[in-house]
Motif scaffolding. Structure first.
Motif, PDB file in Angstrom:
ATOM      1  N   UNK A   1      -9.995  60.627  38.482  1.00  0.00           N
ATOM      2  CA  UNK A   1     -11.369  60.564  37.963  1.00  0.00           C
ATOM      3  C   UNK A   1     -11.720  59.148  37.549  1.00  0.00           C
ATOM      4  N   UNK A   2     -10.752  58.489  36.905  1.00  0.00           N
ATOM      5  CA  UNK A   2     -11.020  57.134  36.440  1.00  0.00           C
ATOM      6  C   UNK A   2     -11.363  56.227  37.610  1.00  0.00           C
ATOM      7  N   UNK A   3     -10.593  56.289  38.651  1.00  0.00           N
ATOM      8  CA  UNK A   3     -10.870  55.424  39.799  1.00  0.00           C
ATOM      9  C   UNK A   3     -12.152  55.864  40.502  1.00  0.00           C
TER      10      UNK A   3
ATOM     11  N   UNK B   1     -17.888  56.530  30.822  1.00  0.00           N
ATOM     12  CA  UNK B   1     -17.269  56.242  32.100  1.00  0.00           C
ATOM     13  C   UNK B   1     -15.863  55.704  31.888  1.00  0.00           C
ATOM     14  N   UNK B   2     -14.998  55.944  32.846  1.00  0.00           N
ATOM     15  CA  UNK B   2     -13.632  55.467  32.705  1.00  0.00           C
ATOM     16  C   UNK B   2     -13.572  53.949  32.593  1.00  0.00           C
ATOM     17  N   UNK B   3     -12.416  53.498  32.211  1.00  0.00           N
ATOM     18  CA  UNK B   3     -12.117  52.098  31.911  1.00  0.00           C
ATOM     19  C   UNK B   3     -12.647  51.723  30.537  1.00  0.00           C
ATOM     20  N   UNK B   4     -13.224  52.699  29.839  1.00  0.00           N
ATOM     21  CA  UNK B   4     -13.571  52.473  28.448  1.00  0.00           C
ATOM     22  C   UNK B   4     -13.027  53.639  27.637  1.00  0.00           C
ATOM     23  N   UNK B   5     -12.814  53.370  26.340  1.00  0.00           N
ATOM     24  CA  UNK B   5     -12.304  54.433  25.494  1.00  0.00           C
ATOM     25  C   UNK B   5     -13.288  55.580  25.347  1.00  0.00           C
ATOM     26  N   UNK B   6     -14.556  55.300  25.616  1.00  0.00           N
ATOM     27  CA  UNK B   6     -15.553  56.360  25.532  1.00  0.00           C
ATOM     28  C   UNK B   6     -15.208  57.528  26.422  1.00  0.00           C
ATOM     29  N   UNK B   7     -14.630  57.226  27.550  1.00  0.00           N
ATOM     30  CA  UNK B   7     -14.231  58.285  28.475  1.00  0.00           C
ATOM     31  C   UNK B   7     -13.153  59.160  27.844  1.00  0.00           C
ATOM     32  N   UNK B   8     -12.133  58.502  27.300  1.00  0.00           N
ATOM     33  CA  UNK B   8     -11.033  59.285  26.728  1.00  0.00           C
ATOM     34  C   UNK B   8     -11.536  60.086  25.534  1.00  0.00           C
ATOM     35  N   UNK B   9     -12.433  59.461  24.765  1.00  0.00           N
ATOM     36  CA  UNK B   9     -12.988  60.172  23.625  1.00  0.00           C
ATOM     37  C   UNK B   9     -13.682  61.442  24.067  1.00  0.00           C
ATOM     38  N   UNK B  10     -14.518  61.326  25.099  1.00  0.00           N
ATOM     39  CA  UNK B  10     -15.214  62.518  25.573  1.00  0.00           C
ATOM     40  C   UNK B  10     -14.234  63.528  26.114  1.00  0.00           C
ATOM     41  N   UNK B  11     -13.246  63.024  26.803  1.00  0.00           N
ATOM     42  CA  UNK B  11     -12.251  63.928  27.363  1.00  0.00           C
ATOM     43  C   UNK B  11     -11.606  64.754  26.252  1.00  0.00           C
ATOM     44  N   UNK B  12     -11.228  64.062  25.175  1.00  0.00           N
ATOM     45  CA  UNK B  12     -10.588  64.787  24.078  1.00  0.00           C
ATOM     46  C   UNK B  12     -11.568  65.749  23.412  1.00  0.00           C
ATOM     47  N   UNK B  13     -12.800  65.283  23.242  1.00  0.00           N
ATOM     48  CA  UNK B  13     -13.784  66.164  22.620  1.00  0.00           C
ATOM     49  C   UNK B  13     -13.963  67.430  23.455  1.00  0.00           C
ATOM     50  N   UNK B  14     -14.099  67.249  24.754  1.00  0.00           N
ATOM     51  CA  UNK B  14     -14.273  68.408  25.626  1.00  0.00           C
ATOM     52  C   UNK B  14     -13.016  69.283  25.603  1.00  0.00           C
TER      53      UNK B  14
ATOM     54  N   UNK C   1     -15.141  44.547  22.473  1.00  0.00           N
ATOM     55  CA  UNK C   1     -14.815  44.747  23.884  1.00  0.00           C
ATOM     56  C   UNK C   1     -13.342  45.101  24.029  1.00  0.00           C
ATOM     57  N   UNK C   2     -12.526  44.365  23.303  1.00  0.00           N
ATOM     58  CA  UNK C   2     -11.083  44.606  23.397  1.00  0.00           C
ATOM     59  C   UNK C   2     -10.759  46.032  22.960  1.00  0.00           C
ATOM     60  N   UNK C   3     -11.389  46.466  21.894  1.00  0.00           N
ATOM     61  CA  UNK C   3     -11.113  47.831  21.431  1.00  0.00           C
ATOM     62  C   UNK C   3     -11.640  48.844  22.436  1.00  0.00           C
ATOM     63  N   UNK C   4     -12.834  48.594  22.929  1.00  0.00           N
ATOM     64  CA  UNK C   4     -13.443  49.550  23.857  1.00  0.00           C
ATOM     65  C   UNK C   4     -12.567  49.744  25.089  1.00  0.00           C
ATOM     66  N   UNK C   5     -12.159  48.642  25.672  1.00  0.00           N
ATOM     67  CA  UNK C   5     -11.363  48.751  26.889  1.00  0.00           C
ATOM     68  C   UNK C   5      -9.922  49.103  26.554  1.00  0.00           C
ATOM     69  N   UNK C   6      -9.440  48.510  25.474  1.00  0.00           N
ATOM     70  CA  UNK C   6      -8.047  48.762  25.102  1.00  0.00           C
ATOM     71  C   UNK C   6      -7.796  50.218  24.785  1.00  0.00           C
TER      72      UNK C   6
END
Lengths: 102, 628, 471, 177, 478
Positions: free
Chosen positions: C132-134, E381-394, E452-457
């Motif tokens: 998904x990420x890619x 969207x991926x490559x940002x922590x926002x994606x993982x956050x949403x993933x966990x929320x869902x 930025x570092x936190x977002x991507x990191x």
């Protein structure tokens, strides 16, 4: 305990709260809105003190005292804002504070 | 032998690729020589293979050679496999031999053309494709060759790409052939799922075990391909239009080789057709119908190439007829002789057209006999061979088909009658053409173009081609005379056995009948078009039916093209643009409007904001009270 | 090795973005990196056991453990081919962009390289979230590439494209979450199969948009018309193949029952798209319209193959995917070249270009012939396998497919004739030159690959083992 | 019911009605000055209620701090700005006023209903309290032990407000220059 | 009288912030005028950094949760991690504040910033209805002043609106607390939870408390102050508010609901879910039509409140983990985005609307790319922590059996793309006003780089962060 039961005090508290909120909702002068807020807080205070009496603990009274201080603080800041606005020539009418909208 | 076969296959392809890649670094002539040389080499290699095969025992003549796996998936696998056996050897000789002659002829014919290199590359490509078609050992590569000859045909018909008619004709040919390819592909799919293979040997061996329905369907699919490629009813309309191509193309592709591929297919896949007798009968009847219809239409055509084209259709009808009743050797024999005399006719006509600066309308010709005497003789030989008069080649091959038809029993007599009628028609339209083009006095138009009478063969290459073919059109038929000897049948015996064998009596009677009919046709043509003793019947209804070619083009236009185009237009206009493209815009707009509404609630009035909180609190409170 | 294939272009992208290259050097570096990427891929192929249907060159690194997510990549034989097509097409596209010259070159080429890395990542992903990420990372550069360097209607086209694809992929995200939690892992190798129709539909939606499948192709015409030719080539050639990967690796492999239950539905949609795309392509007024809708038709055909459930269909789908990637790229780059010269892609304004422009004519003709799947071409081989495969499901699917091939002949021939043949059109003047050597340098390798594939399609079909994945 | 009880009831009645009446007065006077004055009455009557609830210290604080300091501040500001008339219910759309009344009334009624429903139950059983409950000593002890943090925070809040008052007040003077 | 044992270590982040605040305030008086700005800035920055360090140390040392000062506050990892986030956000906000405010009240500004943060940190640990109310008022009053500190009309309007609505919200919360107190006789959260008094009075109190908390978290329909205040407040303050207020409000809400109202879980999970849906719908829809970037981000923050209420509705350890994780990239993205807006504002000298962003991506590549990344992060969207956050929320929602909430979230995300990408479109696909030379903004750049570092990191380094969140969530009594 003499006199009415706690529920009566709580009812008065509820009325105060309701009247206060009505004041906030219908008044346009920020000063009176602040006063109405005070009434709401006082209603809450009355409820707290009533409950404090109900349980015989001092927590409620402490809470009420803290609320008074907070209310005073709010008033200070609120009045400060109102004064500042008045000096900047802004209308003292919450209905005319609508540059921020949409 | 197998090496020679690979060389025969590869040489033309190499030439095509080389000419394409070389671009302008090769001269136009050079390209022509290269292509001719390659096809010539192909012929030599084919001859070598033929001779080598000749030296073997009949049973050991078939050789399989797989170059590499072309396509595989799961258990299914198809190799680039050559099957060199008497049948393919015969086809190789015809294709490369006639091909070499015609490509050589083109050296002269196409001289001065701006894009000569392209022409020769295409011609070489065609020869490669045709050889692939006849040499391969499985159905898939056969289909590949099938498609590639179609492609070359498309490219060559549309060679003069600035003529809209040529481009349209090319597209038509390609699309109609694609229809055939499609039905053939479906038959192949069925074969894959029912027999698990597309290799000729294995597949034919397994066809017998299939259910009759499947057998019929496979045969029908193959027949569809054959019919399209060989311009038989009902997929025949592209061939006359294909005459828009240069004349050598018509000679090679649309007379001698490609269009007869259908016949080759039926003969090659005879096991399939024999397993489906109804389809066999259908093949015969389609052939018969085509030969009659084409013969009739040819009577009224005014374009010299189109007359020959219809005659090609008609002659291929004979071959289909023969293949349908199981007279495979006769069919192949006629295929061979037809290649000779039809190529000859086209090349001779080509000289005429060349001489008249590209004019193809017979009505503007006439009296050329004296102006182009040598061409006249060549043309006459071709015409006689076509009419099936002894001792010309057509006589031997066509008569054995007729006799076999008679002998086949069942519907045979009806078919026989039609075939005989066809003989008469053939002679009639052929000599109508002969008399109109060559007889009479030269027209003003002709005189204007042909200044020096008697100097007709301009180039040595053209002379060689026409000369050789003229000889072959005479002697080519002597290879077999069914009454006396049958080497063609014997040669093909290891591959395919004839189902019918006419008696000597049938043969003799048929020969006599056919020759008489033919003579009658020639006489009538002479009477109508040369001596003018007989009026050409008016019969306007019939005439327009024939001139309109039985309305096939119009019918196809109305039934297939127009509905498809209309559907495309309707979909583009009413589905694609508003629905597919517009729906997302509509959704986006709707959402935006919703957003506008929500934002409008954000009035900036503080009291409204507080109200929202108060109301929310009251509501939540109420719900909680009610719920507890 | 697998990771290197991803990281090389990404590193190249950073290099191009961060260092102050001149226009020339930015392009050169990008092309160089893209070529090295192709070389690296060749290296991978050489080290690959092409007779092994299993996962190879695997790499796995835990990402976050509580949900069972790891960075897991590897190649199957069939995904190796898809990745190969991707790197080749990206190299060609990058080179074309370099030749054509693009504004803000560093940003542009960096994005192209980034895109390359993301696409390769999609084809090697063996974990749903990595995938998904890619898959989404692909979208980011595309959004800008279309939106900034596209034609006049680029903004609208971009918006449509993004909204469509994101709507699809978000449904997929929901499906991924549910599937992963149900399985206890997001790893594609470790997880089992699921019988949930809804999840299947969630995945299907994403891939159906990306492919695209009828009727979810609303973004396609605009995106293909408005982007620069090389981006259109990448979109139709490669990005659509991400859907192929997803359909095969996830939708079909992980949902065998729904995939077979809903087979008829998918096949019907694909068949509709096939006929629809072919017919609309036949009406399209411009070059790119024809190629775009033909892409719709071809992707429908590939989907038919994928859902045929037979070895023939699946391997054929892979073969056709690779072939279509190359053809489509060639055609879009050619269309771009023609538009550059004539200043228009309107067929009505073109014509007669064959005269005096032999290279253009030959290249267009050859590519067109492969596009219409003339027998013997790699596209033919793929289509043949697909239709042969789906014949097992129902003869009528093959019949529709075969019919569509006839339609394909019609629209490709229309394209060829309209550009090359007939009298020269209003915009075909002397200034319209033949292909330049640089263009040939880009196009001929593509054509060369197609020719090689046409001679030996089994290189792919016989070494894909797509069907074995489902065993 | 003994006399003491009746007396308390009477006091309660008077105080409660004064309290509610003054509250209504606060929100209905058009002149903020009168509203502020009404608030004093409100606070005073509340203090009486607090006393009835044995919250002596709070009652004292209420009168001293609130009525003495806060309202005075109000009055200063009102005097400074001039008493601008502000008619209640005016301005804004009608639905707003209706909704405001409905929401407030609903809240009020709901709370009352809840209390009434509980009235016979737990709320009618007040604890017996020791002598000194609500006195300064007890409050002081609680503030310095269990509620130390609350005490500290209250002071911080007041400090923040003071700073805020200074900034907002001083600021505009500078602006005026 | 027993003086309570005071756990100074647990309070150290608050004390550090209060100290820096006091110093800054003193500096406003004692330090010469020219040095006030750097002094206050430096002191505040150091204060935040120190508090950050202390909070981290508290996190490490608090494997065993415990009460502070008679359980007025909890010392646990939930508190500590929230404190870390707030301090981090505060530090970045301080960087963005460089050059703010333009008036002379520099020392006061920074002091208020520090003090507000101290209040938030306190609130994250508060575990008593009284301290909760006080904590809320503590930082709220500081924020009211901060909104207006610049003296601009919009700031004053925002300040007054915020004050009135905020006080109203607080009053409701307060009355709710009183009702709960009345029902249980307890103020301490755990004690309330232990008193099995799931009666009407309790749920009534819960309803009002939920309204108050929802208000602070700017969940719809209690969100209406958010756009106006965010737009009117000075941008650095908005940045701080959007990240830190939301963090503490949600962290606190989780603590309150889980600790005090376990018996009423059915009530509040349903309510939270409904609030989440309303926030997602209203925030996203209203954002679609915004032109002012700050206002757009404000609505986006409403929608993000919706996203973060989803794990709250899940009421599970996974939900707690999801919320804490979500907050990390969200805070960074939020501050980062407002930082970029602040930089643009200073460059243009006027409020930034979408037209004001036109062409910025090309003129200011770093800020452009950063804003782009933040937008993508918001969109999940991926490559940002926002994606993982949403993933966990869902994941949390699905895990709790609320698949429908996942679907709503997904649809909302799709809608949100439209305006997030609209920002990107403005950045890159429009021709901007001729850009002059950018004022040197090293501090803002540093803040943006950090965000930025936190977002991507937080995308690549999920494992360590999620372990922190897991340990933190483990301290709540689910």
């Amino acid at each position: 305990m003499l006199g009415p039961e706690i529920a009566w005090y709580l009812s008065v508290a509820a009325f105060l709260f309701g009247i206060g909120s009505l004041g906030v909702l219908v008044r346009r002068s920020p000063l009176i809105v602040l006063l109405s807020l005070e009434i709401m807080l006082n209603g809450a205070n009355l409820a707290l003190i009533g409950c404090s009496r109900l349980y015989g603990g001092g927590d409620g009274q402490i809470f009420a005292l803290a609320v008074m201080a907070v209310a005073a603080s709010e008033v200070v800041v609120g009045l400060g804002l109102i004064v500042a606005m008045a000096r900047r020539g802004l209308a003292l009418d919450v209905d005319r504070l609508t540059t921020l909208r949409g | 032998m197998i090496t020679a076969a690979w060389i025969a296959l590869a040489a033309p392809l190499a030439a095509a690729v080389a000419i394409t890649l070389a671009g302008t670094s090769i001269s136009r002539r050079g390209a022509g020589y290269l292509a001719t040389g390659a096809v010539g080499a192909s012929f030599v290699a084919a001859a070598v293979a033929f001779v080598a095969m000749w030296g073997r025992d009949a049973e050991e003549r078939a050789v399989l050679s797989t170059g590499w796996t072309w396509l595989s998936a799961g258990d299914f696998s198809v190799g680039v496999t050559l099957l060199i056996d008497p049948l393919s050897a015969m086809e190789m000789l015809i294709v490369s031999g006639v091909g070499a002659l015609i490509v050589g002829y083109s050296l002269g014919y196409m001289d001065g053309e701006r894009e000569e290199r392209r022409f020769f590359a295409y011609m070489a490509l065609f020869v490669f494709s045709m050889l692939l078609l006849v040499m391969t050992g499985n159905f898939l590569l056969l289909l590949v060759g099938w498609g590639l000859v179609g492609l070359s045909s498309y490219l060559l018909i549309g060679f003069w790409h600035e003529r809209p008619t040529a481009v349209a004709a090319a597209k038509k040919a390609f699309v109609m052939n694609a229809v055939g390819d499609a039905t053939m592909a479906l038959a192949l799919f069925l074969l894959i799922w029912k027999t698990g293979t597309l290799d000729f040997g294995t597949a034919f061996a397994r066809v017998d075990d299939l259910s009759p329905t499947v057998q019929t369907l496979i045969a029908l699919g193959l027949l569809g391909g054959a019919v399209a490629k060989s311009a038989q009813l009902p997929l025949h309309t592209w061939l006359p239009d294909a005459m828009e191509g240069p004349t050598p193309v018509s000679a090679l592709i649309h007379a001698a080789t490609m269009v007869t591929a259908g016949v080759y297919l039926v003969v090659r896949a005879h096991a399939v057709f024999e397993a489906a007798p109804e389809v066999q009968a259908l093949t015969a009847w389609l052939g018969a119908a085509t030969l009659l219809l084409a013969g009739l239409v040819a009577l009224v055509q005014t374009n010299v190439k189109r007359v020959i084209a219809y005659s090609t259709m008609s002659q291929i009808g004979y071959m289909f007829l023969a293949a349908g009743i199981g007279a495979y050797a006769s069919s192949m024999f006629h295929l061979m002789t037809h290649a000779f005399f039809k190529a000859l006719l086209f090349l001779a006509a080509g000289i005429v057209i060349h001489a008249l600066a590209g004019e193809e309308d017979m009505r503007r010709m006439g009296g050329l006999r004296r102006l182009l005497p040598r061409t006249w003789w060549a043309f006459l030989i071709g015409a006689l061979a076509l009419s099936g008069l002894p001792p010309f080649a057509g006589f031997f091959s066509k008569d054995s088909i007729l006799a076999a038809t008679w002998a086949s029993g069942g519907d045979g007599l009806a078919l026989y009658a039609i075939a005989l009628a066809g003989v008469f028609l053939t002679a009639l339209y052929t000599f109508r053409m002969v008399f109109i083009v060559w007889g009479g006095e030269p027209s003003a138009f002709v005189r204007e173009h042909v200044h020096v009478p008697g100097r007709d063969l301009v180039g040595i290459s053209m002379a060689i081609a026409v000369g050789t073919l003229a000889v072959l059109a005479v002697v080519g038929g002597w290879v077999q005379w069914a009454i006396l000897y049958t080497p063609v049948e014997t040669w093909l015996h290891p591959v395919v056995e004839d189902l019918v064998r006419p008696t000597v009596a049938e043969d003799v009677i048929t020969s006599v009948l056919a020759s008489l009919l033919s003579l009658a046709g020639i006489w009538l043509a002479w009477a109508m078009y040369s001596a003018k003793r007989v009026r050409v019947p008016e019969a306007p209804a019939l005439r327009s039916l024939l001139e309109r070619k039985f309305w096939f083009d119009e019918a196809y236009d109305a039934v297939f093209y127009r509905p498809a185009a209309a559907l495309a237009r309707v979909w583009t206009r009413w589905v694609e643009e508003p629905l597919i493209g517009g729906s997302i815009a509509g959704v986006a707009l709707g959402t935006r409007e919703l957003g506008r509404g929500v934002a409008a609630a954000q009035t900036g009035f503080l009291r409204t904001y507080v109200l929202a909180i108060a109301a929310g609190a009251a509501l939540l409170f109420l719900v909680y009270l009610a719920a507890r | 090795m697998t990771t290197a294939l991803i990281l090389l272009p990404l590193g190249g992208a950073l290099l191009v973005w961060l260092l102050p290259w001149s226009r020339f050097w930015a392009g050169s570096v990008a092309v160089l990196v893209a070529l090295v990427e192709v070389g690296l891929w060749v290296q991978v192929v050489l080290g690959f056991d092409l007779s092994d249907p299993g996962l190879q060159l695997e790499q796995r690194q835990e990402w976050f453990s509580d949900l069972g997510v790891s960075y897991h990549v590897g190649f199957y034989a069939w995904s190796l081919w898809l990745a190969g097509a991707a790197v080749v097409v990206m190299a060609a596209a990058t080179a074309y962009a370099f030749w054509a010259g693009r504004e803000r070159p560093r940003a542009y080429f960096g994005l192209m390289l980034f895109l390359t890395g993301a696409i390769v990542g999609v084809f090697v992903a063996q974990d749903l979230l990595v995938f998904y990420a890619f898959f989404e990372a692909m979208l980011i550069p595309l959004y800008v590439l279309v939106g900034v360097w596209g034609g006049a209607g680029r903004v609208g086209a971009t918006l449509k494209f993004v909204i469509y694809t994101m709507a699809g992929s978000l449904l997929m995200l929901a499906a991924i979450v549910v599937f992963g939690l149900q399985q206890g892992t997001f790893d594609l190798v470790e997880s089992g199969t699921s019988g949930s129709t809804w999840l299947f539909l969630g995945f299907l939606a994403a891939f159906a948009v990306k492919a695209p499948l009828f009727p979810l192709h609303g973004w396609l015409p605009d995106a293909y018309r408005e982007s620069s030719p090389e981006v259109a080539a990448v979109l139709s050639g490669i990005v659509s193949k991400a859907a192929v990967f997803g359909l095969l690796r996830i939708a079909i492999a992980k949902f065998p029952e729904p995939a077979s239950d809903l087979r008829v539905l998918v096949l019907a949609l694909a068949a509709a798209g096939l006929v629809y795309g072919s017919l609309v392509a036949f009406r399209a007024p411009d070059l790119r319209g024809i190629v775009a809708y033909s892409s719709l038709a071809q992707m429908s055909l590939i989907t038919i193959g994928l859902f045929s459930g037979t070895a023939l269909g699946l391997d054929g789908a892979i073969l056709l995917s690779v072939s279509h990637a190359l053809v489509s790229t060639t055609l879009f780059l050619l269309a771009g070249g023609i538009e550059r010269r004539a200043d228009t892609g309107e067929l009505a304004l073109l014509g007669g270009m064959a005269r005096g422009r032999p290279a253009l004519a030959t290249v267009l003709l050859t590519a067109g012939m492969v596009a219409l799947a003339v027998p013997g071409s790699s596209a033919f081989a793929g289509e043949f396998l697909i239709l042969a495969g789906v014949f097992d499901v129902g003869w009528w699917w093959s019949a529709i497919g075969a019919g569509a091939i006839v339609l394909a002949a019609m629209y490709v021939l229309r394209l060829i004739s309209a550009v090359l043949h007939d009298a020269p059109g209003p915009r075909t003047n002397e200034a319209v030159l033949d292909l330049r050597p640089a263009e040939l340098g880009i196009l001929l390798p593509l054509l060369g690959l197609l020719v090689v594939l046409s001679f030996w399609p089994d290189a792919i079909s016989g070494h894909s083992f797509a069907f074995e994945l489902l065993q | 019911m003994d006399a003491g009880n009746i007396l308390v009831w009477i006091v309660w009645f008077v105080a409660a009605f004064a309290c509610l009446g003054s509250a209504i007065a606060v929100i209905t006077f058009t002149n903020p000055f009168y509203s502020a004055l009404s608030l004093i009455a409100n606070l005073g009557s509340l203090a009486v209620l607090y006393l009835l609830l044995s919250a002596e210290f709070v009652a004292a604080a209420q009168v001293l701090v609130y009525a003495g300091a806060v309202v005075v501040m109000f009055l200063f500001v009102i005097a400074y700005l001039g008493g601008r008339a502000d008619v209640p219910w005016a301005g804004g759309p009608t639905w707003q006023a209706v909704a405001a009344a409905t929401a407030s009334a609903a809240l009020l009624l709901e709370i009352v209903v809840v209390i009434a429903l509980k009235a016979g139950d737990r709320l009618s059983d007040p604890a017996t309290v020791r002598e000194g409950f609500g006195g300064p000593q007890q409050i002081g002890r609680l503030f310095l032990s269990d509620h130390l943090l609350a005490f500290e925070i209250t002071s911080i809040v007041l400090l923040v407000a003071a700073v805020g008052g200074v900034i907002l007040g001083a600021h505009s003077r500078e602006r005026a220059d | 009288m027993t003086t309570p044992q005071i756990d100074w270590f647990a309070l150290s982040p608050i004390l550090a912030l209060l100290s820096s605040g006091s110093l800054a305030l003193l500096g406003a008086v004692l330090v010469p005028a020219g040095w006030r700005r750097p002094f206050a800035f430096g002191v505040t920055g150091i204060g935040f950094a120190t508090a950050f360090g202390f909070a981290a140390a508290v996190f490490r040392e608090s494997e065993q949760a415990g009460g502070i000062v008679a359980d007025a506050m909890r010392r646990d990892r939930w508190y500590a991690l929230a404190a870390v986030i707030v301090c981090g956000a505060g530090f970045l906000a301080t960087l963005v504040s460089w050059r703010e405010p333009e008036s002379e009240h520099v020392g006061e500004y920074y002091a208020l910033l520090s003090v507000a943060a101290a209040g938030m940190v306190f609130l994250a640990g508060a575990s008593n209805l009284m301290t909760i109310f006080l904590g809320l008022e503590w930082f709220s009053i500081a924020l009211y002043i901060l909104c207006a500190v610049g003296g601009a009309a919009a700031g004053l309007e925002a300040g007054l609106k915020y004050l009135i609505i905020g006080s109203f919200g607080s009053a409701i919360l307060l009355f709710g607390s009183a009702l709960v107190y009345g029902a249980t006789g307890e103020l301490q959260l755990e004690a309330i939870g232990a008193t099995a008094a799931g009666d009407r009075l309790t749920v009534a109190g819960l309803a009002l408390i939920l309204v108050g908390l929802g208000f602070k978290a700017s969940a719809a329909p209690f969100h209406m102050w958010t756009p106006d205040v965010y737009q009117g407040a000075p941008t650095p303050v908005t940045a701080f508010m959007s990240a830190a207020t939301k963090t503490v409000a949600l962290v606190l809400a989780y603590r309150v609901l889980v600790t005090a109202f376990p018996q009423e879980e059915g009530f509040w999970t349903a309510t939270i879910a409904a609030l989440a849906v309303a926030s997602l719908a209203i925030g996203n829809l209203a954002a679609l039509v915004q032109r002012d970037v700050k206002r757009l981000l404000a609505y986006s923050s409403v929608s993000h409140a919706g996203f973060m209420l989803i794990p709250l509705a899940a009421a599970s350890p996974l939900g707690g983990r999801a919320l804490l994780f979500y907050l990390i990239p969200y805070s960074a993205m939020s501050i980062g985005a407002f930082a970029v807006v602040a930089a643009r504002e200073r460059e243009l000298g006027r409020p930034v609307d979408l037209d004001g962003l036109a062409g910025m991506g090309w003129e200011r590549p770093f800020l452009g790319v950063a804003l782009w990344v933040f937008m993508l992060g918001f969109a999940g969207l991926p490559l940002t922590g926002g994606f993982v956050g949403k993933l966990y929320a869902f994941s949390a929602a699905y895990d709790a059996g609320m698949l429908w909430l996942v679907i709503v979230g997904v649809v909302a995300t799709a809608v949100s793309l439209y305006y997030y990408l609209g920002v990107v479109r403005a950045l890159y696909m429009r021709v901007g006003p001729a850009g002059g030379s950018s004022p040197r903004e090293p501090m803002v750049h540093a803040a943006v780089a950090g965000a930025l570092a936190v977002t991507v990191g937080s995308f690549f380094g999920v494992q360590p962060l999620i372990e922190l969140a897991r340990d933190a969530a483990a301290t709540l009594p689910f």
